[in-house]
Write a protein that holds these residues in place. Structure first.
Motif, PDB file in Angstrom:
ATOM      1  N   UNK A   1       0.823  -1.215   0.000  1.00 59.49           N
ATOM      2  CA  UNK A   1       0.000   0.000   0.000  1.00 59.49           C
ATOM      3  C   UNK A   1       0.852   1.258   0.000  1.00 59.49           C
ATOM      4  N   UNK A   2       1.953   1.218   0.730  1.00 63.37           N
ATOM      5  CA  UNK A   2       2.857   2.353   0.789  1.00 63.37           C
ATOM      6  C   UNK A   2       4.216   1.930   0.264  1.00 63.37           C
ATOM      7  N   UNK A   3       4.751   2.703  -0.672  1.00 60.17           N
ATOM      8  CA  UNK A   3       6.049   2.406  -1.256  1.00 60.17           C
ATOM      9  C   UNK A   3       7.027   3.547  -0.971  1.00 60.17           C
ATOM     10  N   UNK A   4       8.292   3.245  -1.040  1.00 64.49           N
ATOM     11  CA  UNK A   4       9.327   4.229  -0.752  1.00 64.49           C
ATOM     12  C   UNK A   4       9.457   5.278  -1.857  1.00 64.49           C
ATOM     13  N   UNK A   5      10.090   6.371  -1.491  1.00 67.51           N
ATOM     14  CA  UNK A   5      10.544   7.426  -2.414  1.00 67.51           C
ATOM     15  C   UNK A   5       9.425   8.087  -3.208  1.00 67.51           C
ATOM     16  N   UNK A   6       8.189   7.920  -2.751  1.00 62.97           N
ATOM     17  CA  UNK A   6       7.079   8.581  -3.417  1.00 62.97           C
ATOM     18  C   UNK A   6       6.757   8.035  -4.795  1.00 62.97           C
ATOM     19  N   UNK A   7       7.157   6.794  -5.076  1.00 61.02           N
ATOM     20  CA  UNK A   7       6.869   6.236  -6.405  1.00 61.02           C
ATOM     21  C   UNK A   7       5.375   5.976  -6.553  1.00 61.02           C
ATOM     22  N   UNK A   8       4.906   6.025  -7.762  1.00 57.99           N
ATOM     23  CA  UNK A   8       3.491   5.861  -8.069  1.00 57.99           C
ATOM     24  C   UNK A   8       3.069   4.401  -7.910  1.00 57.99           C
ATOM     25  N   UNK A   9       2.109   4.155  -7.023  1.00 54.95           N
ATOM     26  CA  UNK A   9       1.697   2.774  -6.739  1.00 54.95           C
ATOM     27  C   UNK A   9       1.031   2.114  -7.945  1.00 54.95           C
ATOM     28  N   UNK A  10       0.242   2.864  -8.698  1.00 58.71           N
ATOM     29  CA  UNK A  10      -0.440   2.293  -9.861  1.00 58.71           C
ATOM     30  C   UNK A  10       0.576   1.855 -10.921  1.00 58.71           C
ATOM     31  N   UNK A  11       1.581   2.698 -11.159  1.00 60.95           N
ATOM     32  CA  UNK A  11       2.636   2.339 -12.107  1.00 60.95           C
ATOM     33  C   UNK A  11       3.392   1.123 -11.590  1.00 60.95           C
ATOM     34  N   UNK A  12       3.694   1.125 -10.301  1.00 58.59           N
ATOM     35  CA  UNK A  12       4.438   0.011  -9.703  1.00 58.59           C
ATOM     36  C   UNK A  12       3.689  -1.308  -9.866  1.00 58.59           C
ATOM     37  N   UNK A  13       2.386  -1.306  -9.583  1.00 62.66           N
ATOM     38  CA  UNK A  13       1.619  -2.546  -9.669  1.00 62.66           C
ATOM     39  C   UNK A  13       1.556  -3.059 -11.099  1.00 62.66           C
TER      40      UNK A  13
ATOM     41  N   UNK B   1      13.925  11.699 -11.597  1.00 64.35           N
ATOM     42  CA  UNK B   1      13.053  12.858 -11.804  1.00 64.35           C
ATOM     43  C   UNK B   1      11.708  12.767 -11.102  1.00 64.35           C
ATOM     44  N   UNK B   2      11.232  11.567 -10.821  1.00 61.55           N
ATOM     45  CA  UNK B   2       9.880  11.416 -10.273  1.00 61.55           C
ATOM     46  C   UNK B   2       9.858  10.730  -8.918  1.00 61.55           C
ATOM     47  N   UNK B   3      10.973  10.737  -8.214  1.00 61.04           N
ATOM     48  CA  UNK B   3      11.034  10.132  -6.889  1.00 61.04           C
ATOM     49  C   UNK B   3      11.982  10.931  -6.004  1.00 61.04           C
ATOM     50  N   UNK B   4      11.990  10.592  -4.728  1.00 60.34           N
ATOM     51  CA  UNK B   4      12.901  11.254  -3.787  1.00 60.34           C
ATOM     52  C   UNK B   4      14.164  10.420  -3.559  1.00 60.34           C
ATOM     53  N   UNK B   5      14.412   9.481  -4.454  1.00 62.71           N
ATOM     54  CA  UNK B   5      15.526   8.554  -4.268  1.00 62.71           C
ATOM     55  C   UNK B   5      16.875   9.266  -4.135  1.00 62.71           C
ATOM     56  N   UNK B   6      17.152  10.213  -5.018  1.00 57.91           N
ATOM     57  CA  UNK B   6      18.451  10.888  -5.003  1.00 57.91           C
ATOM     58  C   UNK B   6      18.665  11.644  -3.696  1.00 57.91           C
ATOM     59  N   UNK B   7      17.626  12.299  -3.194  1.00 55.53           N
ATOM     60  CA  UNK B   7      17.775  13.021  -1.928  1.00 55.53           C
ATOM     61  C   UNK B   7      18.018  12.055  -0.781  1.00 55.53           C
ATOM     62  N   UNK B   8      17.430  10.858  -0.860  1.00 55.38           N
ATOM     63  CA  UNK B   8      17.652   9.840   0.164  1.00 55.38           C
ATOM     64  C   UNK B   8      19.100   9.364   0.135  1.00 55.38           C
ATOM     65  N   UNK B   9      19.613   9.144  -1.071  1.00 53.52           N
ATOM     66  CA  UNK B   9      21.008   8.721  -1.209  1.00 53.52           C
ATOM     67  C   UNK B   9      21.946   9.798  -0.675  1.00 53.52           C
ATOM     68  N   UNK B  10      21.664  11.049  -0.999  1.00 56.78           N
ATOM     69  CA  UNK B  10      22.498  12.154  -0.528  1.00 56.78           C
ATOM     70  C   UNK B  10      22.523  12.197   0.999  1.00 56.78           C
ATOM     71  N   UNK B  11      21.384  11.962   1.605  1.00 55.19           N
ATOM     72  CA  UNK B  11      21.284  11.936   3.068  1.00 55.19           C
ATOM     73  C   UNK B  11      22.148  10.810   3.633  1.00 55.19           C
TER      74      UNK B  11
END
Length: 202
Positions: A61-73, A91-101
């Protein structure tokens, strides 16, 4: 429907060698039947029809980095060849900011979990820096993993290069280069949270 892993067909982007190889592999024009160890081969039965597409359950129901659940499914469970858009992971997720952290916190790797089951699929980077991992992934358009970064207990590679979880989640494709196998993976397929009460590292 166009092949979303290859910008040749839907984006005005100059094609480089990696994108050309991607195009060839996804269209099934490669004659590769097996890949060298430690790659673990699987067979088509893994991707047989199940309760929810090729899997028993939909994505979490909840996925990391703000990815779109409908696209993921759709990509994880009702797809064998197509992918999230080129560059989606940046471009469409928070993944890079997570890596930087993580880099700032001095962490040297992270675990990527199946968006369906929560099982660990990749632990990266290994034998290279986060900077190297992001650089290679950026040049190819999708998160790119190497053999040592794959949790082979839970991942298999089919004879056409399709890379899947043992539970039937479509992950991406193995697109080897001069360094060896390179697993070009959809971020939406590996954006799950760990299962079985395992504490998440994020």
């Amino acid at each position: 429907m166009v092949c979303r892993r290859c910008p040749l067909l839907h984006q005005k982007v100059q094609m480089n060698l990696s994108q050309l190889l991607c195009f060839i592999y996804i269209l099934g024009l490669t004659s590769a039947k097996t890949y060298p160890p430690p790659c673990v081969m699987g067979d088509e039965s893994i991707m047989r029809k199940k309760a929810h597409g090729t899997s028993e359950t939909p994505v979490q129901e909840k996925l990391k980095w703000g990815v779109d659940r409908k696209i993921a499914d759709r990509i994880c469970n009702f797809n064998r060849h197509y992918a999230e858009n080129w560059g989606y992971w940046r471009e469409s997720s928070t993944f890079i900011s997570d890596v930087s952290k993580r880099v700032k916190e001095g962490k040297d790797s992270m675990t990527f979990y199946d968006s369906n089951t929560g099982k660990p699929l990749f632990i990266a980077p290994k034998g290279r820096s986060f900077e190297d991992f992001v650089s290679e992934s950026t040049s190819h358009g999708w998160p790119s993993f190497r053999d040592d970064e794959v949790v082979w207990e839970n991942v298999r590679c089919l004879k056409d290069g399709e890379t899947v979880s043992v539970d039937g989640t479509h992950l991406g494709h193995n697109l080897p280069d001069r360094k060896g196998s390179r697993y070009c993976i959809n971020l939406v397929s590996i954006a799950g949270y760990p299962s079985n009460g395992v504490k998440d590292e994020v």
